[in-house]
Design a protein around this motif. Structure first.
Motif: not given
Length: 793
Positions: A77-78, A247-248, A251
């Motif tokens: 989803k990310q 931002q990855l 996650t």
């Protein structure tokens, strides 16, 4: 390799020696070859093929875990979200062609979808590469057999008395592991962190017990050639020290934690983050703990078992390097040469390692219990939902684990001897008195609910002799030619590491005695040395606030804590309380017990000596804030009142070293970098120091300045004056400082200390001015650098 169970001299629980020294080839070649052959063939427990837990160390393990990580819905989803955001940016920049052209909507939509799909594929490839670098690679059982044999050989050469644990704790942990394996639940081992040996010792214990080895969360600073690959194949996963704005990556870490917990694989991470350089527990770090808590809170994982672990050493290999770091020398970069040089100490006799396991508990049960308590308090909606709830749970979890680690810890013989030597008034101590004080300390530790390492029926004198041998003459020297063996602390700074392993047991008593010392230090009769309960409570609260970042305090309220600690001190005849009447039985005042006064205050002094170094560090932290007062000749514009934090910390340490050598600071350990950082953090929390926002870019240094309300006055000649809020704070801290030869001269010390602060502060500001102007180094700034260099010698 054999197992043995022994009973301590006081009848406590039995102990098991889980790792004994191997036979030396040069001493007994035949038995040494037999041991090696047993490992080579994997006989019995050495085969590690009937473990308790989920299957590990099989071909394809890494690829299987990697595949499951990439299939995690949150990660997918990310990736889709980041790809969509990137397409929107490219649309706005006109990189995907003009928008809204009649008749081209379908083609434009196709280009957008094609570009989004392309970015998703690129992000998946990046995630796969990062995953491959991150995950542990438990693919070969033959490798782990060899790794166990090699590391345990080295470990038992260094710690020649072996690795020990409680028989009862080991058996219970194995039973918990068997139950968890049936439910496909993970055990999350959360050890304290004092040495690189911590994760090695826990791994070899799990191997020896036949438990599935945990995946060890490690910083990627250890992922260097040869050693990094070895550790990764033995169970280490590599985590960046900082995530920055990526931002990855967070996650991806969450996806890996989810995968391990969903599959029931054990995990090990250090609750303190880095290694403790001071010997006591550090404040909890919430990085990886946040991911583990989120896995259960989100419902992606049903439950996991939490097992706090305490690892104690007779002697810690790295203490020499810790002292260097605390005195301001830069930490050396981890590399192969560091490990090879460390191998030189493996020929030393460092005693034993004690690993203790707290009762494991359910993470889901912990969450439910905290939620139930919160609901009973009728909290606001904000407290029960979202980030506020998670932060509250995370903080409570961290401190609960630290409390459990302290509860599980045992006090080693070296810590007993180190504590006694650093809490006596004399320069040295005779052997008989040292043994007597060690016995006294053991009784006090047991009275506080603490545990002593097993003596195996040996006398206290024998245990003291062994501790002195392990500590060595560099730490504790023997004075030759005297009628009685006499010992003295040779390296008090390094010895304080071992004393700090006991201080958590007596922190409440130490604070009470420090508060009472504010009266006792002035002498006089018993009535003159008495303190009212209100004054005592107020000063204990004051010190508790100062030490909030230093110690793990009991979870009780201040009143409950005070009452319990006072009862213990009164029972031991250290203090005497006066109560107002029989009805309310409230304490009115506290004074030294007559018996303690007659005996020369030995026991009272013990508690004071424990806390005095930390009080000195707090005083130095407050005095060092005077360095941030700009000299009269410095520009008065607001933008010109900032100093780089690193330069300020270096100047504060230089000030402390000078004060120590001039006799105005009693304890050299008060100048250690960690203590000063803690003191400055408290000053920032209190609004004394104002700091710029910390940048995620390491090249942009943090800056600090003194808040205007705390700015000290100067006289007509520009000299700092002992007036104002900042000096009042210094004076209040100083009330409980140990009285020294140079602290009875009243106003003279004020002039001397502030004069020195003005001198060091002027050089600090000259350096700041030089750097901001980009000018040539002056004689004054060269002198400042020279002082700093000499101070670390």
């Amino acid at each position: 390799m054999s197992e043995s169970a022994n009973t301590s001299s006081d009848g406590a629980m039995q102990e098991r020696k889980l790792l004994e020294p191997y036979t030396r080839f040069r001493i007994d070649p035949l038995n040494a070859l037999r041991e090696f052959y047993s490992h080579l063939r994997g006989e019995g427990w050495r085969g590690y093929d009937r473990i308790v837990g989920q299957e590990i160390f099989y071909p394809g393990f890494s690829e299987n875990i990697k595949s499951k990580v990439m299939q995690q819905e949150a990660l997918r989803k990310q990736i889709r979200l980041l790809a969509s955001k990137r397409v929107e940016v490219e649309l706005g920049d006109g990189l995907l062609g003009p928008l809204g052209v009649e008749g081209e909507e379908t083609e434009h939509r196709r280009r957008r979808e094609s570009r989004r799909s392309e970015i998703e594929n690129e992000l998946r490839q990046v995630a796969e590469e990062w995953t491959d670098k991150m995950i542990c690679k438990m693919d070969s059982r033959r490798f782990i057999r060899g790794a166990y044999y090699m590391t345990s050989q080295l470990l038992t050469r260094a710690y020649h008395l072996g690795i020990h644990s409680s028989t009862e704790e080991v058996d219970h942990l194995r039973a918990v592991a068997q139950e968890a394996a049936k439910k496909k639940q993970s055990i999350i081992f959360l050890p304290c962190h004092r040495s690189h040996i911590d994760y090695i010792s826990l791994q070899v214990i799990c191997y020896r017990m036949g438990l599935a080895l945990p995946t060890v969360v490690a910083g990627d600073n250890l992922n260097f050639p040869v050693v990094g690959s070895f550790l990764q194949h033995a169970g280490a996963m590599w985590l960046r020290r900082s995530f920055g704005d990526d931002q990855l990556y967070p996650t991806l870490v969450q996806a890996y934690m989810d995968t391990l917990l969903q599959q029931g694989h054990n995990i090990e991470c250090f609750i303190e983050g880095g290694r403790s350089r001071t010997g006591k527990l550090l404040q909890p770090k919430f990085g990886i703990l946040r991911f583990l808590l989120e896995s259960v809170l989100s419902g992606r994982v049903e439950d996991a078992m939490v097992c706090p672990v305490s690892t104690q050493y007779d002697k810690v290999i790295e203490v020499d390097s810790y002292v260097n770091e605390l005195l301001g020398r830069p930490k050396p970069k981890e590399d192969l040469s560091q490990f090879l040089s460390a191998s030189n100490v493996l020929s030393l006799k460092l005693g034993r390692v004690d690993v203790r396991f707290h009762e494991p508990w359910s993470l889901r049960g912990f969450i439910d219990d905290q939620m139930s308590r919160l609901e009973k308090r009728s909290p606001s909606a904000d407290e029960l939902h979202g980030g506020a709830l998670r932060r509250r749970l995370l903080q409570t979890l961290g401190y609960q684990v630290l409390s459990d680690i302290n509860a599980a810890s045992v006090v080693m013989p070296t810590a007993l001897v180190g504590t006694v030597l650093l809490t006596l008034r004399g320069r040295g101590v005779g052997k008989s008195e040292l043994v007597r004080r060690v016995d006294w300390l053991c009784d006090r530790i047991r009275a506080q609910g603490g545990k002593i390492a097993h003596f195996h029926g040996n006398s206290t004198e024998t245990v003291v002799d062994r501790a002195l041998e392990v500590l060595g003459s560099n730490l504790v020297s023997k004075v030759e030619g005297l009628p009685e063996d006499t010992y003295q602390a040779e390296d008090r700074f390094q010895l304080s590491f071992y004393r700090n392993m006991t201080i958590h047991l007596f922190i409440s008593e130490a604070l009470i005695c420090a508060a009472l010392y504010t009266k006792v230090k002035f002498g006089g009769d018993a009535q003159g040395q008495s303190i009212s309960y209100a004054e005592l409570k107020d000063y204990v609260l004051f010190l508790s606030q100062l030490f909030r970042g230093e110690f793990i305090f009991p979870t009780m309220s201040l009143d409950e804590n005070l009452q319990e600690a006072l009862q213990g001190l009164e029972r031991d005849r250290v203090v005497l309380t006066t109560r107002n009447n029989i009805v309310s039985n409230e304490i009115e005042s506290v004074e030294l017990h007559p018996q303690e006064r007659e005996s020369g205050r030995d026991n009272f002094d013990f508690y004071c000596f424990l806390i005095w170094p930390f009080i000195d560090a707090c005083w130095l932290g407050a005095v060092s804030c005077f360095l941030l007062a700009p000299p009269p000749t410095y520009p008065s514009q607001p933008d010109a009142t900032w100093i780089e934090q690193k330069a300020f910390e270096n100047a504060a340490q230089l000030l402390g070293k000078t004060l120590y050598h001039q006799g105005d600071l009693s304890y050299f350990e008060a100048v250690n970098k960690e203590a000063l950082k803690n003191a400055h953090s408290r000053s920032e929390e209190a609004g004394i120091i104002v700091a710029t926002a910390r940048s995620k870019d390491s090249k942009i240094p943090a800056k600090v300045r003194l808040d205007q309300e705390w700015m000290p006055p100067r006289d007509s000649e520009g000299r700092l004056q002992p007036e104002g809020k900042l000096w009042d704070l210094c004076e209040r801290v100083s009330q409980s400082r140990r009285e020294g030869k140079n602290r009875r001269d009243g106003a003279t010390i004020k002039t001397r200390v502030l004069g020195l602060a003005g001198l060091v502060g002027t050089e600090l500001w000259e350096g700041a001015s030089l750097e901001s102007d980009g000018g040539v180094r002056t004689t004054s700034s060269r002198r400042r650098k020279g002082l700093q260099t000499r101070a670390v010698l």
